[in-house]
Design a protein around this motif. Structure first.
Motif, PDB file in Angstrom:
ATOM      1  N   TYR A   9       0.847  -1.195   0.000  1.00  0.00           N
ATOM      2  CA  TYR A   9       0.000   0.000   0.000  1.00  0.00           C
ATOM      3  C   TYR A   9       0.883   1.245   0.000  1.00  0.00           C
ATOM      4  CZ  TYR A   9      -4.202   2.673   1.320  1.00  0.00           C
ATOM      5  OH  TYR A   9      -5.263   3.542   1.359  1.00  0.00           O
ATOM      6  N   PRO A  10       0.518   2.262  -0.767  1.00  0.00           N
ATOM      7  CA  PRO A  10       1.399   3.433  -0.901  1.00  0.00           C
ATOM      8  C   PRO A  10       1.479   4.312   0.358  1.00  0.00           C
ATOM      9  CG  PRO A  10      -0.528   3.602  -2.355  1.00  0.00           C
ATOM     10  CD  PRO A  10      -0.667   2.336  -1.602  1.00  0.00           C
ATOM     11  N   GLU A  11       2.577   5.038   0.447  1.00  0.00           N
ATOM     12  CA  GLU A  11       2.752   6.014   1.528  1.00  0.00           C
ATOM     13  C   GLU A  11       1.760   7.158   1.382  1.00  0.00           C
ATOM     14  OE1 GLU A  11       4.503   5.722   4.235  1.00  0.00           O
ATOM     15  OE2 GLU A  11       5.300   3.817   3.551  1.00  0.00           O
ATOM     16  N   LYS A  25     -11.255   0.152   1.836  1.00  0.00           N
ATOM     17  CA  LYS A  25     -12.437   0.057   2.701  1.00  0.00           C
ATOM     18  C   LYS A  25     -13.499  -0.822   2.056  1.00  0.00           C
ATOM     19  CE  LYS A  25     -11.422   4.356   4.998  1.00  0.00           C
ATOM     20  NZ  LYS A  25     -11.779   5.720   5.294  1.00  0.00           N
ATOM     21  N   GLU A  26     -13.685  -0.676   0.746  1.00  0.00           N
ATOM     22  CA  GLU A  26     -14.656  -1.510   0.030  1.00  0.00           C
ATOM     23  C   GLU A  26     -14.243  -2.976   0.048  1.00  0.00           C
ATOM     24  OE1 GLU A  26     -15.956  -0.450  -3.923  1.00  0.00           O
ATOM     25  OE2 GLU A  26     -16.014   1.668  -3.357  1.00  0.00           O
ATOM     26  N   VAL A  56     -11.707   0.613   9.232  1.00  0.00           N
ATOM     27  CA  VAL A  56     -10.475   0.583   8.441  1.00  0.00           C
ATOM     28  C   VAL A  56      -9.716   1.901   8.587  1.00  0.00           C
ATOM     29  CG1 VAL A  56      -9.513   0.368   6.121  1.00  0.00           C
ATOM     30  CG2 VAL A  56     -11.500  -1.008   6.777  1.00  0.00           C
ATOM     31  N   GLN A  57      -8.416   1.775   8.817  1.00  0.00           N
ATOM     32  CA  GLN A  57      -7.505   2.922   8.898  1.00  0.00           C
ATOM     33  C   GLN A  57      -6.488   2.745   7.772  1.00  0.00           C
ATOM     34  OE1 GLN A  57      -7.949   5.401  11.350  1.00  0.00           O
ATOM     35  NE2 GLN A  57      -9.820   4.204  11.647  1.00  0.00           N
ATOM     36  N   ALA A  58      -6.572   3.591   6.753  1.00  0.00           N
ATOM     37  CA  ALA A  58      -5.722   3.393   5.576  1.00  0.00           C
ATOM     38  C   ALA A  58      -5.201   4.708   5.014  1.00  0.00           C
ATOM     39  CB  ALA A  58      -6.503   2.616   4.518  1.00  0.00           C
ATOM     40  N   SER A 105      -1.026  -1.067   7.530  1.00  0.00           N
ATOM     41  CA  SER A 105      -0.356  -2.284   8.005  1.00  0.00           C
ATOM     42  C   SER A 105      -0.582  -2.502   9.495  1.00  0.00           C
ATOM     43  CB  SER A 105       1.146  -2.235   7.719  1.00  0.00           C
ATOM     44  OG  SER A 105       1.390  -2.371   6.346  1.00  0.00           O
ATOM     45  N   GLN A 106      -0.496  -1.426  10.276  1.00  0.00           N
ATOM     46  CA  GLN A 106      -0.699  -1.538  11.719  1.00  0.00           C
ATOM     47  C   GLN A 106      -2.156  -1.864  12.050  1.00  0.00           C
ATOM     48  OE1 GLN A 106       1.714  -1.422  14.328  1.00  0.00           O
ATOM     49  NE2 GLN A 106       2.929  -1.797  12.495  1.00  0.00           N
TER      50      GLN A 106
END
Length: 130
Positions: free
Chosen positions: A32-34, A45-46, A73-75, A82-83
Motif C-alpha cells: 500500500y502506498p505512503e 475500505k470496500e 479501516v484505517q488506511a 499495516s498496523q
C-alpha cells in the motif's frame, strides 16, 4: 506427481482459507502506498466490506463484519494500514485462542514484495493490464 487421495487434492479447510486470506491482505498492506489516492483509500475500505459479506465461511464473515464495526479501516498511508490490519488480525487470533503477533514487527514479516524496478507498487487508478 500428486496422488488424487492426498489432502491437498480436496477442498481447502477453513484454516487454510484463513491463512491464505491473511497472506493476501498483509501483502496488500505492505504494498500500500505512503501517499494513497482517495480512490485507493476507498478501494481498501470496500475490499474489507466485501470480504465481510462474501467470505466463503459465513461464521468467519459475520465475525469479520463485527470486527470491522468496532475497528473501522484505517488506511491513510502504508504504515497506518499495516498496523491496523495487524491489530485486526490479532483481534481475530485472540477470538480463536491463538497467539498474537507483535505489530512492531509487521514490516519485517510482511515487507514489500521483491520486485524489480518497483514493478509491484500500486499505481493509483491506472490499470497495468490494459
Amino acid at each position: 506427481m500428486t496422488d488424487i487421495t492426498d489432502k491437498a487434492a480436496g477442498p481447502v479447510t477453513k484454516e487454510e482459507l484463513g491463512r491464505a486470506t491473511w497472506t493476501l491482505l498483509h501483502t496488500l498492506a505492505a504494498q500500500y502506498p505512503e501517499k494513497p489516492t482517495r480512490q485507493q483509500k476507498k478501494d481498501v475500505k470496500e475490499l474489507m466490506a466485501i470480504l465481510s459479506r462474501m467470505y466463503p465461511c459465513k461464521e468467519c464473515a459475520d465475525h469479520f463484519k463485527e470486527v470491522l464495526r468496532v475497528n473501522p479501516v484505517q488506511a491513510g498511508n502504508q504504515h497506518e494500514f499495516s498496523q491496523w490490519l495487524c491489530h485486526v488480525h490479532n483481534v481475530v487470533n485472540r477470538s480463536l485462542g491463538k497467539l498474537v503477533f507483535p505489530c512492531e514487527r509487521v514490516d519485517a514479516r510482511w515487507g514489500k514484495l521483491d520486485c524489480e524496478q518497483r514493478a509491484c507498487d500500486l499505481q493509483g487508478d491506472e490499470n497495468p493490464w490494459e
